[in-house]
Design a protein around this motif. Structure first.
Motif, PDB file in Angstrom:
ATOM      1  N   MET A   1       1.237 -11.991 -16.004  1.00 12.02           N
ATOM      2  CA  MET A   1       0.603 -11.359 -14.847  1.00 12.02           C
ATOM      3  C   MET A   1       0.754  -9.842 -14.947  1.00 12.02           C
ATOM      4  O   MET A   1       1.831  -9.326 -15.273  1.00 12.02           O
ATOM      5  CB  MET A   1       1.277 -11.876 -13.570  1.00 12.02           C
ATOM      6  N   ALA A   2      -0.293  -9.113 -14.663  1.00  9.25           N
ATOM      7  CA  ALA A   2      -0.261  -7.649 -14.769  1.00  9.25           C
ATOM      8  C   ALA A   2       0.685  -7.069 -13.729  1.00  9.25           C
ATOM      9  O   ALA A   2       0.838  -7.600 -12.634  1.00  9.25           O
ATOM     10  CB  ALA A   2      -1.667  -7.087 -14.560  1.00  9.25           C
ATOM     11  N   THR A   3       1.343  -5.971 -14.090  1.00  5.14           N
ATOM     12  CA  THR A   3       2.257  -5.305 -13.160  1.00  5.14           C
ATOM     13  C   THR A   3       1.465  -4.690 -12.015  1.00  5.14           C
ATOM     14  O   THR A   3       0.431  -4.068 -12.231  1.00  5.14           O
ATOM     15  CB  THR A   3       3.041  -4.190 -13.891  1.00  5.14           C
ATOM     16  N   ASN A   4       1.969  -4.862 -10.811  1.00  5.25           N
ATOM     17  CA  ASN A   4       1.343  -4.278  -9.627  1.00  5.25           C
ATOM     18  C   ASN A   4       1.365  -2.751  -9.734  1.00  5.25           C
ATOM     19  O   ASN A   4       2.410  -2.146  -9.953  1.00  5.25           O
ATOM     20  CB  ASN A   4       2.126  -4.766  -8.392  1.00  5.25           C
ATOM     21  N   ASN A   5       0.200  -2.126  -9.577  1.00  6.32           N
ATOM     22  CA  ASN A   5       0.099  -0.664  -9.727  1.00  6.32           C
ATOM     23  C   ASN A   5       0.983   0.093  -8.745  1.00  6.32           C
ATOM     24  O   ASN A   5       1.561   1.126  -9.079  1.00  6.32           O
ATOM     25  CB  ASN A   5      -1.361  -0.201  -9.529  1.00  6.32           C
ATOM     26  N   VAL A   6       1.056  -0.407  -7.510  1.00  2.00           N
ATOM     27  CA  VAL A   6       1.870   0.273  -6.490  1.00  2.00           C
ATOM     28  C   VAL A   6       3.348   0.168  -6.861  1.00  2.00           C
ATOM     29  O   VAL A   6       4.100   1.149  -6.798  1.00  2.00           O
ATOM     30  CB  VAL A   6       1.618  -0.322  -5.081  1.00  2.00           C
ATOM     31  N   LYS A   7       3.752  -1.026  -7.280  1.00  4.54           N
ATOM     32  CA  LYS A   7       5.151  -1.247  -7.668  1.00  4.54           C
ATOM     33  C   LYS A   7       5.547  -0.356  -8.846  1.00  4.54           C
ATOM     34  O   LYS A   7       6.691   0.085  -8.948  1.00  4.54           O
ATOM     35  CB  LYS A   7       5.355  -2.722  -8.035  1.00  4.54           C
ATOM     36  N   GLN A   8       4.585  -0.088  -9.719  1.00  2.23           N
ATOM     37  CA  GLN A   8       4.867   0.744 -10.906  1.00  2.23           C
ATOM     38  C   GLN A   8       5.339   2.147 -10.522  1.00  2.23           C
ATOM     39  O   GLN A   8       6.083   2.772 -11.268  1.00  2.23           O
ATOM     40  CB  GLN A   8       3.604   0.865 -11.762  1.00  2.23           C
ATOM     41  N   ILE A   9       4.882   2.641  -9.375  1.00  2.61           N
ATOM     42  CA  ILE A   9       5.275   3.983  -8.934  1.00  2.61           C
ATOM     43  C   ILE A   9       6.802   4.087  -8.845  1.00  2.61           C
ATOM     44  O   ILE A   9       7.388   5.117  -9.167  1.00  2.61           O
ATOM     45  CB  ILE A   9       4.608   4.332  -7.576  1.00  2.61           C
ATOM     46  N   HIS A  10       7.447   2.975  -8.438  1.00  6.14           N
ATOM     47  CA  HIS A  10       8.909   2.983  -8.294  1.00  6.14           C
ATOM     48  C   HIS A  10       9.618   3.186  -9.629  1.00  6.14           C
ATOM     49  O   HIS A  10      10.759   3.663  -9.661  1.00  6.14           O
ATOM     50  CB  HIS A  10       9.377   1.694  -7.623  1.00  6.14           C
ATOM     51  N   ASP A  11       8.947   2.849 -10.726  1.00  2.69           N
ATOM     52  CA  ASP A  11       9.539   3.064 -12.051  1.00  2.69           C
ATOM     53  C   ASP A  11       9.772   4.548 -12.332  1.00  2.69           C
ATOM     54  O   ASP A  11      10.562   4.906 -13.195  1.00  2.69           O
ATOM     55  CB  ASP A  11       8.621   2.497 -13.157  1.00  2.69           C
ATOM     56  N   PHE A  12       9.059   5.405 -11.597  1.00  2.00           N
ATOM     57  CA  PHE A  12       9.179   6.853 -11.797  1.00  2.00           C
ATOM     58  C   PHE A  12      10.055   7.513 -10.729  1.00  2.00           C
ATOM     59  O   PHE A  12      10.062   8.739 -10.586  1.00  2.00           O
ATOM     60  CB  PHE A  12       7.784   7.491 -11.822  1.00  2.00           C
ATOM     61  N   GLY A  13      10.793   6.679  -9.985  1.00  2.00           N
ATOM     62  CA  GLY A  13      11.773   7.214  -9.037  1.00  2.00           C
ATOM     63  C   GLY A  13      11.203   7.589  -7.679  1.00  2.00           C
ATOM     64  O   GLY A  13      11.886   8.220  -6.869  1.00  2.00           O
ATOM     65  N   GLN A  14       9.954   7.230  -7.409  1.00  2.00           N
ATOM     66  CA  GLN A  14       9.347   7.541  -6.110  1.00  2.00           C
ATOM     67  C   GLN A  14       9.260   6.271  -5.262  1.00  2.00           C
ATOM     68  O   GLN A  14       8.951   5.202  -5.776  1.00  2.00           O
ATOM     69  CB  GLN A  14       7.947   8.120  -6.290  1.00  2.00           C
ATOM     70  N   SER A  15       9.537   6.425  -3.978  1.00  2.00           N
ATOM     71  CA  SER A  15       9.442   5.303  -3.037  1.00  2.00           C
ATOM     72  C   SER A  15       8.138   5.396  -2.254  1.00  2.00           C
ATOM     73  O   SER A  15       7.780   6.467  -1.767  1.00  2.00           O
ATOM     74  CB  SER A  15      10.614   5.346  -2.051  1.00  2.00           C
ATOM     75  N   ILE A  16       7.454   4.267  -2.141  1.00  2.00           N
ATOM     76  CA  ILE A  16       6.232   4.205  -1.325  1.00  2.00           C
ATOM     77  C   ILE A  16       6.592   3.629   0.033  1.00  2.00           C
ATOM     78  O   ILE A  16       7.171   2.547   0.133  1.00  2.00           O
ATOM     79  CB  ILE A  16       5.146   3.336  -2.013  1.00  2.00           C
ATOM     80  N   TRP A  17       6.263   4.390   1.070  1.00  2.00           N
ATOM     81  CA  TRP A  17       6.408   3.927   2.451  1.00  2.00           C
ATOM     82  C   TRP A  17       5.013   3.766   3.032  1.00  2.00           C
ATOM     83  O   TRP A  17       4.080   4.467   2.627  1.00  2.00           O
ATOM     84  CB  TRP A  17       7.209   4.924   3.291  1.00  2.00           C
ATOM     85  N   LEU A  18       4.883   2.862   3.976  1.00  2.00           N
ATOM     86  CA  LEU A  18       3.593   2.627   4.635  1.00  2.00           C
ATOM     87  C   LEU A  18       3.457   3.536   5.854  1.00  2.00           C
ATOM     88  O   LEU A  18       4.358   3.593   6.698  1.00  2.00           O
ATOM     89  CB  LEU A  18       3.497   1.159   5.075  1.00  2.00           C
ATOM     90  N   ASP A  19       2.326   4.226   5.958  1.00  2.00           N
ATOM     91  CA  ASP A  19       2.071   5.104   7.094  1.00  2.00           C
ATOM     92  C   ASP A  19       1.252   4.342   8.147  1.00  2.00           C
ATOM     93  O   ASP A  19       0.103   4.663   8.420  1.00  2.00           O
ATOM     94  CB  ASP A  19       1.325   6.362   6.626  1.00  2.00           C
ATOM     95  N   PHE A  20       1.876   3.325   8.714  1.00  2.00           N
ATOM     96  CA  PHE A  20       1.162   2.486   9.684  1.00  2.00           C
ATOM     97  C   PHE A  20       2.128   1.468  10.278  1.00  2.00           C
ATOM     98  O   PHE A  20       3.024   0.981   9.588  1.00  2.00           O
ATOM     99  CB  PHE A  20       0.011   1.736   9.006  1.00  2.00           C
ATOM    100  N   ILE A  21       1.935   1.160  11.557  1.00  4.76           N
ATOM    101  CA  ILE A  21       2.670   0.039  12.160  1.00  4.76           C
ATOM    102  C   ILE A  21       1.861  -0.506  13.331  1.00  4.76           C
ATOM    103  O   ILE A  21       1.206   0.248  14.048  1.00  4.76           O
ATOM    104  CB  ILE A  21       4.087   0.473  12.632  1.00  4.76           C
ATOM    105  N   ASP A  22       1.846  -1.819  13.479  1.00  3.33           N
ATOM    106  CA  ASP A  22       1.423  -2.454  14.726  1.00  3.33           C
ATOM    107  C   ASP A  22       2.004  -3.867  14.721  1.00  3.33           C
ATOM    108  O   ASP A  22       2.619  -4.302  13.746  1.00  3.33           O
ATOM    109  CB  ASP A  22      -0.103  -2.440  14.923  1.00  3.33           C
ATOM    110  N   ARG A  23       1.846  -4.544  15.820  1.00  3.74           N
ATOM    111  CA  ARG A  23       2.481  -5.872  15.932  1.00  3.74           C
ATOM    112  C   ARG A  23       1.807  -6.904  15.041  1.00  3.74           C
ATOM    113  O   ARG A  23       2.463  -7.803  14.512  1.00  3.74           O
ATOM    114  CB  ARG A  23       2.488  -6.320  17.397  1.00  3.74           C
TER     115      ARG A  23
END
Length: 365
Positions: A1-23
């Motif tokens: 299975m191909a590596t998730n592109n978003v998850k790959q960002i963490h390999d470079f030491g950056q954390s992805i946070w979501l700019d959104f919330i609702d119930r």
């Protein structure tokens, strides 16, 4: 299975946070899915996000009815609704917080935008919200305005995690790092440990280009269109590396202090001519956070390219900002304008939100 592109960002030491919330995103399991599949490691909220969540859904109606039995104050009522969401999200991210040893897993809640220029009011409400949410993995958002600086220092000195928001200019960013470091020193001097305190400095990007790009086009410098915000961010990272090293910082680091990471905000492309993942791709690098709207996460998962880009092109970034000066474009004045407009952009939806709560109360009374 191909590596998730978003998850790959963490390999470079950056954390992805979501700019959104609702119930709905929590109740449906979508947020948990973003954590598990995309490696999303935190959430940020703001008054505009909550306004949209509360006014476009019936999910909050019952709570509005219940909370209105105890208060007539619509702002107090809003924070009652928001705190419930923030607590639920913080519990969802508790595993990330524990696994990362307090580096990630944070959920941010902002003080009232009406307090953006009120030092004492901001510091007081930050302490109240911190106490009411009662989660180690919450961050209270304070705007990085001039009056906000003292409130940031006071809050850090009380051991409160702070997300400094609404940063556009390099000079103000450096003042924010000073407020953080001084706050840690105050907390330590009062006899407390500091290893648990976490903070981010949220540097807003695409809004800079929205104002600067038309000026560049007028002056016939289309080659710099879409480059100024990224250049500013790269220079901010240069400041970050300088400030969080050296003797003063090392003394705090020896006591367990965490550096105040830079967080890239406003990373959705506002210009349809730009690639929709432009700002995310350009600023991937170690010890940073990128808070990303849901549609940009979806876009990056589909066609984003993860690579270590943040520290490349520094010389070019310096030249870009120097060229602005040559062209008579005053970036300091523009970033102050953006800060002023940013306050207004949060005040308006907050007013709309309070009015909507009042309407809802009247429907059920």
């Amino acid at each position: 299975m191909a590596t998730n592109n978003v998850k790959q960002i963490h390999d470079f030491g950056q954390s992805i946070w979501l700019d959104f919330i609702d119930r709905a995103i929590m109740a449906s399991g979508k947020l948990k899915q973003l954590i598990d599949e995309d490696g999303v490691r935190g959430v940020t909220s703001n008054p505009a996000i909550f306004e949209k969540a509360i006014t476009s859904s019936a999910d909050y109606d019952n709570d509005i009815v219940e909370l209105s039995k105890n208060t007539d104050d619509n702002e107090q009522l809003f924070f009652g609704l928001a705190i419930k969401d923030i607590q639920q999200a913080a519990d969802l991210f508790k595993g990330v917080y524990d696994e990362s040893k307090g580096v990630d897993g944070y959920v941010s809640l902002e003080v009232s935008p009406f307090l953006a220029l009120d030092t004492d009011g901001t510091a007081k409400q930050a302490a109240e919200l911190w106490q009411k949410v009662d989660r180690k993995n919450v961050m209270i958002k304070i705007p990085g305005t001039k009056p906000g600086l003292a409130a940031i220092r006071q809050s850090i000195a009380k051991g409160i995690n702070i997300n400094v928001t609404l940063l556009f200019g390099l000079e103000r960013y450096e003042e924010v790092t000073e407020a953080y470091i001084a706050g840690l020193e105050d907390h330590l001097a009062a006899g407390h440990s500091i290893g648990h305190i976490s903070s981010v400095a949220s540097f807003f990007l695409s809004r800079i280009d929205v104002i600067v790009d038309p000026l560049l086009e007028e002056k016939g410098h289309k080659e710099l269109v879409g480059e100024v915000a990224i250049a500013s961010a790269k220079k901010a990272y240069e400041i970050y590396k300088r400030v969080f090293s050296g003797e003063r910082w090392e003394k705090l680091a020896a006591k367990g202090a965490q550096p105040q990471r830079l967080l890239w905000a406003s990373t959705g492309s506002k210009n349809p001519a730009f690639k929709d993942t432009k700002y995310v791709e350009a600023l991937i690098g170690p010890d940073t956070v990128d808070t990303v709207p849901l549609e940009t996460i979806d876009a990056f998962r589909d066609h984003g390219i993860a690579a270590n880009t943040l520290e490349g092109g520094l010389e070019q970034a310096t030249q870009t900002l120097a060229k602005l000066k040559e062209l008579g474009i005053d970036l300091d004045a523009i970033t102050q304008q953006l800060e002023d407009e940013g306050i207004e952009k949060f005040n308006k939806p907050f007013e709309k939100l309070l009015n909507a709560i009042e309407d809802q109360k009247s429907k059920v009374s």
